[in-house]
Design a protein around this motif. Structure first.
Motif: not given
Length: 496
Positions: A202-203, A234-236, A250-251, A470-471
């Motif tokens: 994710r990051c 902001a990091m993803c 990224v939601p 991813w949740e």
């Protein structure tokens, strides 16, 4: 009170910045003053006030222009594992003394692009190897919390100990951490803050000094679940420079915080009921379960049968990857190089440099890792651990497939312990700190630690929620409900 600005959450500061009630420059000065007065915590190890002031001025201009993202103007601390351009980035190791990268890690770059402010670099365990921040070349980071009226210095946890101490002591509004086997979640629990390790991929890991590449993941360490949602977003994001970075949108994680978990299934794994678990941890877990039930969730007992093999598998896989990742620190290209005697060749240079530059815990793990990867032992250890890892991952997949939305466990087997208390113990005693957290890294899942209560000595205790891959939005919302129900508002008494 202008002087209390460093105690704000990201969400509070954002709203005040947008309303024009406060400037990023004022926020930044409040944090810089707090850092200056907190030498006893040894949380910040490289201060960057000039960078901070310049970034704050730019953030204020951007806010005035009316097009500023949520992180704009927010002063942060950055774990020393993240490469920051022109600023020492040593991974708390003597072997990287003097190393100032010519590039910025993707995660920190994304934070600066969002307008965040860098106050400096934070203490940590050397190469992120440790659970107590006692393996750092900078010396121990110290937990701002104390046991009652006892002034024994306590560990802030590790490896993101400096990050945890800095956020808990209000030296910064939030900090970056990394988590390979619990290094965000365990220190967050030990210091009464929130820490989330997102799904693996994710990051971006690019520009973060590698420990174990299949396990490492960056995440935010914050004062609240809402702040974790804001900063995580902001990091993803996808990064072509990291082959393991996921190309998944990224939601808006903050928008997921509805506070409604009615009908959600929360799994309680029986394998996490360890023998000898302290009564206060047992009670905290039961209380957290009741809180989620009261919020309308359905509580189900689940089994994760391979949990008992998680620590041994982790302590084979992580050192194996570390021994390969740390081979690059040899005195040739950057960092420390040993002084050589006449007649010393390249072999002596490698040996002396690595002996001088690496601390004992790093040496121990490199040796274990090299051993388990060696010809005669590869199948017996490394390959077997990889197979066990697959079984652990399948345990979680089966539970999620059966309709469970999140899993509730303790975050740590105890509250923070005293610095030095584990020093003479067998190293395996220290490794047991990771018992509730390593499964999440082995399976690549998102996990969050939320402060949920105090132990009888007044120290914070955390609960962990584990989510589906991813949740993170759904996981953060469940954590938000737990945070609201637990109502944890305690802060450490200021002694430093």
């Amino acid at each position: 009170m202008m002087s209390d600005l460093n105690t704000l959450t990201i969400a509070e500061a954002r709203d005040k910045l947008r309303a024009g009630e406060v400037t990023s420059a004022e926020l930044t000065e409040a944090c810089l003053a707090a850092i200056e007065g907190a030498g006893a915590l040894n949380a910040f190890v490289h201060d960057t006030p000039e960078i901070a002031r310049a970034q704050a001025a730019a953030a204020d201009a951007r806010i005035r222009a009316g097009d500023a993202p949520s992180m704009c103007g927010i002063p942060l601390g950055i774990k020393d594992l993240f490469c920051t351009k022109g600023v020492p980035s040593q991974a708390a190791s003597a072997i990287l003394a003097g190393f100032k990268p010519e590039y910025e890690s993707t995660v920190s770059q994304q934070l600066w692009d969002a307008g965040a402010v860098m106050l400096g670099k934070l203490n940590m365990d050397e190469f992120a190897m440790g659970s107590s921040n006692e393996t750092s070349t900078y010396g121990n980071a110290v937990n701002p919390w104390r046991r009652g009226n006892d002034d024994t210095p306590l560990t802030p946890g590790g490896s993101s100990g400096g990050s945890a101490a800095a956020v808990a002591a209000d030296l910064c509004l939030a900090a970056t951490g990394t988590d390979t086997g619990g290094s965000i979640r365990q220190p967050a629990a030990f210091t009464g803050i929130t820490g989330i390790k997102p799904t693996y991929g994710r990051c971006s890991r690019w520009g973060i000094v590698a420990f174990a590449s299949s396990l490492d993941q960056a995440g935010p360490m914050t004062k609240s679940v809402r702040d974790a949602a804001i900063m995580l977003e902001a990091m993803c994001g996808h990064d072509p420079k990291d082959s393991t970075s996921a190309d998944i949108p990224v939601p808006n994680f903050e928008a997921a915080l509805t506070g409604d978990i009615r009908g959600k299934k929360i799994g309680i794994p029986k394998e996490y009921r360890m023998e000898g678990m302290p009564a206060e941890i047992e009670k905290l877990w039961a209380d957290g379960t009741a809180m989620l039930k009261d919020a309308g969730a359905e509580i189900v007992d689940i089994s994760l049968p391979h949990t008992k093999y998680a620590l041994p598998a982790y302590y084979v896989i992580a050192p194996a990857e570390a021994s390969s990742n740390l081979a690059r620190y040899d005195g040739v290209r950057y960092g420390h190089r040993a002084k050589l005697a006449a007649g010393d060749g390249i072999t002596e240079m490698y040996e002396k440099t690595r002996a001088e530059g690496f601390g004992h815990e790093v040496q121990r793990r490199v040796m274990v890792g090299t051993y388990v990867l060696s010809a005669g032992f590869y199948d017996a250890y490394y390959n077997r651990a990889r197979k066990v890892r697959t079984l652990i991952k399948k345990d979680f997949e089966d539970v999620f497939a059966a309709g469970v939305d999140a899993i509730l466990t303790p975050a740590t087997p105890s509250a923070a312990f005293g610095l030095g208390e584990m020093k003479d113990a067998d190293p395996v005693q220290m490794y047991l700190n990771d018992v509730f957290t390593v499964t999440v890294n082995l399976a690549g899942l998102p996990g969050i630690a939320v402060p949920a209560g105090l132990d009888p000595q007044g120290l914070p205790l955390g609960l962990q929620l584990i989510g589906k891959p991813w949740e993170e939005g759904e996981l953060l919302n469940t954590a938000y409900v737990l945070e609201q129900a637990a109502g944890f508002v305690s802060k450490p008494g200021k002694w430093w």
